[in-house]
Each structure stands twice: as structure tokens, then as C-alpha cells.
Scaffold this active site. Structure first.
Site, PDB file in Angstrom:
ATOM      1  N   ASN A 160       0.783  -1.243   0.000  1.00 41.41           N
ATOM      2  CA  ASN A 160       0.000   0.000   0.000  1.00 41.41           C
ATOM      3  C   ASN A 160       0.819   1.300   0.000  1.00 41.41           C
ATOM      4  O   ASN A 160       0.321   2.324  -0.455  1.00 41.41           O
ATOM      5  CB  ASN A 160      -1.044  -0.016   1.125  1.00 41.41           C
ATOM      6  CG  ASN A 160      -0.451  -0.056   2.494  1.00 41.41           C
ATOM      7  OD1 ASN A 160       0.667  -0.521   2.683  1.00 41.41           O
ATOM      8  ND2 ASN A 160      -1.187   0.436   3.466  1.00 41.41           N
ATOM      9  N   GLU A 256       4.529  -4.215  11.994  1.00 37.04           N
ATOM     10  CA  GLU A 256       3.599  -3.093  11.818  1.00 37.04           C
ATOM     11  C   GLU A 256       2.388  -3.665  11.097  1.00 37.04           C
ATOM     12  O   GLU A 256       2.448  -3.925   9.894  1.00 37.04           O
ATOM     13  CB  GLU A 256       4.246  -1.983  10.984  1.00 37.04           C
ATOM     14  CG  GLU A 256       5.495  -1.378  11.607  1.00 37.04           C
ATOM     15  CD  GLU A 256       5.203  -0.501  12.818  1.00 37.04           C
ATOM     16  OE1 GLU A 256       4.034  -0.113  13.030  1.00 37.04           O
ATOM     17  OE2 GLU A 256       6.145  -0.218  13.578  1.00 37.04           O
ATOM     18  N   CYS A 290      -3.144   1.738   6.466  1.00 39.79           N
ATOM     19  CA  CYS A 290      -3.282   1.013   7.733  1.00 39.79           C
ATOM     20  C   CYS A 290      -4.029   1.831   8.783  1.00 39.79           C
ATOM     21  O   CYS A 290      -4.676   1.260   9.655  1.00 39.79           O
ATOM     22  CB  CYS A 290      -1.931   0.573   8.248  1.00 39.79           C
ATOM     23  SG  CYS A 290      -0.712   1.866   8.104  1.00 39.79           S
TER      24      CYS A 290
HETATM   25  P1  NAP Z   1       0.363  -9.017   3.398  1.00 37.97           P
HETATM   26  O1  NAP Z   1      -0.472  -9.837   2.501  1.00 37.97           O
HETATM   27  O2  NAP Z   1       0.507  -9.445   4.821  1.00 37.97           O
HETATM   28  O3  NAP Z   1       1.822  -8.943   2.706  1.00 37.97           O
HETATM   29  C1  NAP Z   1       2.851  -8.169   3.235  1.00 37.97           C
HETATM   30  C2  NAP Z   1       4.178  -8.759   2.813  1.00 37.97           C
HETATM   31  O4  NAP Z   1       4.356 -10.037   3.427  1.00 37.97           O
HETATM   32  C3  NAP Z   1       4.277  -8.994   1.307  1.00 37.97           C
HETATM   33  O5  NAP Z   1       5.579  -8.716   0.882  1.00 37.97           O
HETATM   34  C4  NAP Z   1       3.967 -10.475   1.209  1.00 37.97           C
HETATM   35  O6  NAP Z   1       4.473 -11.073   0.038  1.00 37.97           O
HETATM   36  C5  NAP Z   1       4.688 -11.005   2.439  1.00 37.97           C
HETATM   37  N1  NAP Z   1       4.246 -12.323   2.891  1.00 37.97           N
HETATM   38  C6  NAP Z   1       3.088 -12.969   2.620  1.00 37.97           C
HETATM   39  N2  NAP Z   1       3.081 -14.183   3.232  1.00 37.97           N
HETATM   40  C7  NAP Z   1       4.260 -14.292   3.895  1.00 37.97           C
HETATM   41  C8  NAP Z   1       4.839 -15.315   4.724  1.00 37.97           C
HETATM   42  N3  NAP Z   1       4.197 -16.449   4.984  1.00 37.97           N
HETATM   43  N4  NAP Z   1       6.056 -15.088   5.252  1.00 37.97           N
HETATM   44  C9  NAP Z   1       6.725 -13.925   5.018  1.00 37.97           C
HETATM   45  N5  NAP Z   1       6.215 -12.934   4.222  1.00 37.97           N
HETATM   46  C10 NAP Z   1       5.002 -13.111   3.684  1.00 37.97           C
HETATM   47  O7  NAP Z   1      -0.107  -7.499   3.440  1.00 37.97           O
HETATM   48  P2  NAP Z   1      -0.541  -6.556   2.228  1.00 37.97           P
HETATM   49  O8  NAP Z   1      -1.872  -7.013   1.720  1.00 37.97           O
HETATM   50  O9  NAP Z   1       0.577  -6.368   1.267  1.00 37.97           O
HETATM   51  O10 NAP Z   1      -0.694  -5.157   2.990  1.00 37.97           O
HETATM   52  C11 NAP Z   1      -1.837  -4.796   3.673  1.00 37.97           C
HETATM   53  C12 NAP Z   1      -1.688  -4.992   5.164  1.00 37.97           C
HETATM   54  O11 NAP Z   1      -0.570  -4.254   5.641  1.00 37.97           O
HETATM   55  C13 NAP Z   1      -2.884  -4.436   5.930  1.00 37.97           C
HETATM   56  O12 NAP Z   1      -3.226  -5.331   6.949  1.00 37.97           O
HETATM   57  C14 NAP Z   1      -2.361  -3.130   6.498  1.00 37.97           C
HETATM   58  O13 NAP Z   1      -3.010  -2.669   7.641  1.00 37.97           O
HETATM   59  C15 NAP Z   1      -0.955  -3.498   6.788  1.00 37.97           C
HETATM   60  N6  NAP Z   1      -0.146  -2.295   6.907  1.00 37.97           N
HETATM   61  C16 NAP Z   1       0.271  -1.889   8.155  1.00 37.97           C
HETATM   62  C17 NAP Z   1       1.006  -0.718   8.304  1.00 37.97           C
HETATM   63  C18 NAP Z   1       1.522  -0.270   9.634  1.00 37.97           C
HETATM   64  O14 NAP Z   1       2.451   0.542   9.647  1.00 37.97           O
HETATM   65  N7  NAP Z   1       0.992  -0.743  10.748  1.00 37.97           N
HETATM   66  C19 NAP Z   1       1.294   0.040   7.175  1.00 37.97           C
HETATM   67  C20 NAP Z   1       0.837  -0.394   5.930  1.00 37.97           C
HETATM   68  C21 NAP Z   1       0.125  -1.565   5.811  1.00 37.97           C
HETATM   69  P3  NAP Z   1       3.507 -11.329  -1.232  1.00 37.97           P
HETATM   70  O15 NAP Z   1       3.038 -10.008  -1.690  1.00 37.97           O
HETATM   71  O16 NAP Z   1       4.427 -11.981  -2.184  1.00 37.97           O
HETATM   72  O17 NAP Z   1       2.401 -12.204  -0.738  1.00 37.97           O
END
Ligand code: NAP
Length: 482
Positions: A160, A256, A290
Site C-alpha cells: 500500500n 507493523e 493502515c
Molecule cells: P500481506 O499480505 O501481509 O503482505 C505483506 C508482505 O508479506 C508482502 O511482501 C507479502 O508477500 C509477504 N508475505 C506474505 N506471506 C508471507 C509469509 N508467509 N512469510 C513472510 N512474508 C510473507 O499485506 P498486504 O496485503 O501487502 O498489505 C496490507 C496490510 O498491511 C494491511 O493489513 C495493512 O493494515 C498493513 N499495513 C500496516 C502498516 C503499519 O504501519 N501498521 C502500514 C501499511 C500496511 P507477497 O506479496 O508476495 O504475498
């Protein structure tokens, strides 16, 4: 790299040890908005991931020994290069993430700030002297602490904010003298490869930053388990974050994670003055932020006016192509997310919620949606929607509003609009979140503030100074003068 609609497909290779390295496998990257093929991206296998880790492991001593003024100079140079190429960088984000161009430019401006903060923070690394003679056994000894780099940082980032959230990991890692293996989200790899290119140009030595793409479950998992990596810094969904924590063993881990951020609007607030901020909070980047404004609790005296004005202002948003200057709201990151959001809206409707605006999709765009009469147990309230959906409910006293905000698995940030200083102080005490924002939306963030959550919103803090603390080890040195 020029990005335009009629461009050729962008082919990228892995970035390992300062070189562009061909991978065994590639996969196509598609625009979330138009579904056109926009790129061909490497899928790193185990051996290629291993090479990236080995490269960072070897380079960790180069980074650790690099004088601070040089680390700062590289980060400053990166910020300068990005300033010169702001437009190109914004188009990359718009293309791969379907982030409307004007919002993407804002992300690049913030990324520049983040790298500048990192350059400044590098110069602030310091320990302290310890008065050892405060204990009887410590007389005639000098004690001081230093902050040493932790080694190799494994950074795993979400789709994002593909540039600024990468900067929140790469910036402090370089500032504190660590090397990095970065695995960006599979939907938004171009921004990370672009930054790698700029770092090479900025003079970062080979191997200090490695960028590899591939599945989270394969590449990500390998980074989490490899003993040469000393710390994992992850931003993403709670489910993946919790899995990482369970597998990381003794590695240091910063998580995060998500949230369902809430705002309280107290009696006496001038609704007209806050509506634009609420629209920004709820619908910027289609709600895929987020700290997106997901839940609003409005004092019953203002409730009707707020709902009417919010709907009027939201209806003026321009829906369309992310590369179009006028667009405010574009496609969600995947078709699956459009379907999930519609299912959650329908579930809420079937349980008595009212759709004031939106509630349907146009192709891959979920129309900005306002729901009222939503129970805290419905998915649109208690889960993270990560879509342009905001729910609005009324309250009659502040205790009730605070209890409803706290009734959540998450706790990242919360906002409170109030003219009453006692209410503001009370809310600041009682809200169980990482950050309380008084007289603004919970979506407020600048890049040097401590940022992170409680409960399922995560562990640890970012905001350069705080990330640097988590990327360094405290070492004690004692001189015996006896
Ligand atoms: P996501 O699906 O959890 O993916 C995040 C990262 O983790 C991607 O690079 C993903 O790779 C990787 N990943 C997936 N499965 C994994 C595993 N088993 N082991 C290690 N890495 C793995 O999240 P997203 O959909 O990209 O982002 C949205 C989420 O991020 C929301 O929940 C949002 O709230 C959160 N977020 C939090 C913050 C904060 O600062 N608190 C800021 C921004 C976003 P792939 O893409 O290859 O699956």
C-alpha cells in the site's frame, strides 16, 4: 525508466550484490485498474534468495565500518535523486498499485522526507556514560554504552505504500550501519527495484541493499528462518505477521500490522470544518491505508448533520484511472478484495446496517461507501476493511464512545475531535492504541513520529529514530581503573 500508459512491459531482474541478476523464473505483473500486463518480475527460488542473503551477510561489515558522514551522504543523495525524479517515481506507484497520481506524488514527497530524516538520524546515534560507582562494587570504573548495528536486516513490505514503507526500513537500516535484504509485496515490486537503482547511483556499496521478489510464503519464509539475518522488520497483515513472529526464533522482530482505526467527534464540533479531513481519512488510496478512517462515532446532537455532509462531500470524489490527474478513487489492489468488500457490505445490510452511499462496484473499483447503524460485531466494523468503506454510529456520552473504539482486536491510532480539554485528556489516557490524535483524524502521520500499534496492530515502533533503536544493539564497555 519512463512510465506511461503505452509503454513496453517493464522487465526487472533480481538486485543482488549490486548487480542485476537474471532469475530462473519470472511472472507477469498486471495493473490492478486496467488489468493490462505492465511488467515481468523475477520469482526468486531458494538458491537465489540464498545468494541475496549471503551478499548482505558479506556486506554487513562494510556497512558497520562505514563512517556516519558517509552513510548520511548516501541517504541525502538518495533524497536528492528522488526529488529530481519525483514525477517518474509517482507514475511507477500509480501504475503498479493503482494509487491515484496525486496521492502517489504525496507518497514520493513523504519518501524524500523519510530518507532525509534517516540521514539526520544517522548523526544522532549515541550511547551514554553509566555512573558505575553508584554501586559499592563499581568504584573506580568507567562505564559507557555504544549502539552497534545489528547485522543483516530482512525487510518484508506491503503493497500500500510501496516507496515510503520501504524507506521506513531501508532508511534507518542504512543510518544505523546495517545491510539489507528487501522483499517487497508481489503486486508492487517496481518501486523497490527503482529505489535500488537510485541507491546504486547514490553510491551505496554493492551488497548493502539486495532486492528480491517472489512469493511471501517462499522468499519471505526463507528470510524469516535464515540465521544470518538478525532482524525481521515486517509491515503487512496481522495473519502473516503473527506467523512470522512464531517462526523467527530469537531474531528481533518489528511488526507493523493492520487496524480498524476510529474517530470520535464530540458535541460542539463545527462539522463543516472537519468533513474534508474525514473524506481524506476514509477514502485516500481507496481506504487501503493502515490508519484509514474506518469507524466514526459522532455525538448524537451532530450525527444527522455529519452523515448528510459526509455523504455530500464523498459524492464529489472523482472515480477513475489512477494515471488521470483528476482521479481521487481508483481500483482496489485485487478483484478478490472487491468481492470480499461487497460480501462484508452485504453481510452488514442483512443484519440491519444502512447504506448511505456506494455499496457497489464498477469493474475493479469499489465505490466510496458510507454505512450507518453498524453493530461492532459486523465484519465491516470489527475486521480491517482495507477498502473505501466508512461506518458512522452515534453516541451519547464519551465513556460509551471510548469503550466502542477500544472494543477492537486492533489498536494503531485513534482520533478525537473535541473542544473540551478534559475530554481530550481523558481520551488520551483511556484509548488503548499506539497513538492518540486530538483534533484530527487517526490517519494523521508524519514520518519522524513514533508509529506502531498495540494488540493485533503489532509490536515495536517505526519513525526513523525509533526504528534505529530497534536496528541496533546496546553494548556496554567498562574500564577498570583499579
Ligand atoms: P500481506 O499480505 O501481509 O503482505 C505483506 C508482505 O508479506 C508482502 O511482501 C507479502 O508477500 C509477504 N508475505 C506474505 N506471506 C508471507 C509469509 N508467509 N512469510 C513472510 N512474508 C510473507 O499485506 P498486504 O496485503 O501487502 O498489505 C496490507 C496490510 O498491511 C494491511 O493489513 C495493512 O493494515 C498493513 N499495513 C500496516 C502498516 C503499519 O504501519 N501498521 C502500514 C501499511 C500496511 P507477497 O506479496 O508476495 O504475498
Amino acid at each position: 525508466m519512463t512510465v506511461q500508459r503505452d509503454m513496453e512491459i517493464i522487465k526487472r531482474d533480481l538486485f543482488i550484490d549490486g548487480d542485476w541478476v537474471s532469475a530462473n523464473d519470472y511472472q507477469s505483473l498486471y495493473s490492478p485498474y486496467s488489468e493490462e500486463e505492465i511488467g515481468s518480475i523475477p520469482l526468486a527460488n531458494e538458491e537465489e534468495t540464498n545468494r541475496a542473503i549471503a551478499s548482505a551477510y558479506k556486506a554487513r561489515t562494510i556497512m558497520a565500518k562505514m563512517p556516519i558522514y558517509q552513510r548520511a551522504a548516501i541517504l541525502e543523495q538518495l533524497a536528492l535523486l528522488l526529488e529530481e525524479r519525483l514525477e517518474e517515481a509517482a507514475r511507477i506507484i500509480a501504475l503498479e498499485a493503482a494509487k491515484p497520481l496525486k496521492t502517489a506524488r504525496e507518497e514520493v514527497r513523504r519518501t524524500i522526507q523519510t530518507y532525509k530524516f534517516a540521514a539526520e538520524e544517522a548523526k544522532q546515534l549515541r550511547g551514554e556514560t553509566i555512573p558505575l560507582d553508584a554501586a559499592p562494587g563499581g568504584v573506580n570504573r568507567i562505564g559507557y554504552t555504544v549502539r552497534e548495528p545489528i547485522g543483516v536486516i530482512g525487510a518484508i513490505t506491503p503493497f500500500n505504500f510501496p516507496m515510503n514503507l520501504v524507506a521506513h526500513k531501508v532508511g534507518p537500516a542504512i543510518a544505523s550501519g546495517n545491510s539489507i535484504v528487501l522483499k517487497p509485496a508481489s503486486q508492487t515490486p517496481l518501486s523497490s527495484y527503482y529505489i535500488a537503482e537510485l541507491f546504486k547511483e547514490a553510491g551505496l556499496p554493492d551488497g548493502c541493499l539486495n532486492v528480491i521478489t517472489g512469493g511471501g510464503r517462499t522468499v519471505g519464509d526463507q528470510l524469516v528462518k535464515d540465521d544470518r539475518i538478525s532482524k525481521i522488520t515486517f509491515t503487512g497483515s496481522p495473519a502473516v505477521g503473527i506467523g512470522i513472529r512464531n517462526k523467527a526464533g530469537l531474531k528481533r522482530v518489528t511488526l507493523e500490522l493492520g487496524s480498524n482505526a476510529a474517530l470520535i467527534i464530540d458535541d460542539g464540533i463545527e462539522i463543516d470544518q472537519i468533513i474534508d479531513r474525514c473524506v481524506t481519512g476514509a477514502f485516500s488510496f481507496q481506504g487501503q491505508v493502515c490508519i484509514s478512517l474506518q469507524r466514526v462515532y459522532v455525538h448524537e446532537n451532530l450525527y444527522e448533520t455529519f452523515v448528510t455532509n459526509l455523504a455530500e462531500a464523498t459524492a464529489k470524489l472523482t472515480i477513475g484511472d489512477p494515471l488521470d490527474e483528476a482521479t481521487d478513487v481508483s481500483a482496489l489492489i485485487s478483484k478478490g478484495d472487491v468481492e470480499r468488500s461487497l460480501a462484508w457490505i452485504n453481510e452488514a445490510k442483512s443484519q440491519g446496517a444502512q447504506v448511505v452511499l456506494g455499496g457497489e462496484s464498477q469493474d475493479n473499483v469499489l465505490l466510496p461507501t458510507i454505512l450507518t447503524n453498524v453493530d461492532n460485531q459486523m465484519k465491516v466494523s470489527c475486521q480491517e476493511v482495507f477498502a473505501p468503506i466508512v461506518i458512522v454510529n452515534s453516541f451519547s456520552n464519551i465513556n460509551e464512545a471510548i469503550a466502542r473504539v477500544n472494543d477492537s482486536r486492533y489498536g494503531l491510532q485513534a482520533g478525537v475531535y473535541t473542544n473540551n480539554i478534559q475530554t481530550a485528556l481523558f481520551a488520551a489516557d483511556e484509548l488503548h492504541v499506539g497513538g492518540v490524535i486530538i483534533n484530527d483524524i487517526p490517519t494523521f502521520r508524519v514520518d519522524n513520529m513514533p508509529y506502531g500499534g498495540v494488540k493485533e496492530s503489532g509490536v515495536g515502533r517505526e519513525g526513523i529514530k525509533y526504528a534505529v533503536e530497534e536496528m541496533t544493539e546496546l553494548k556496554l564497555v567498562v574500564f577498570n581503573k583499579n
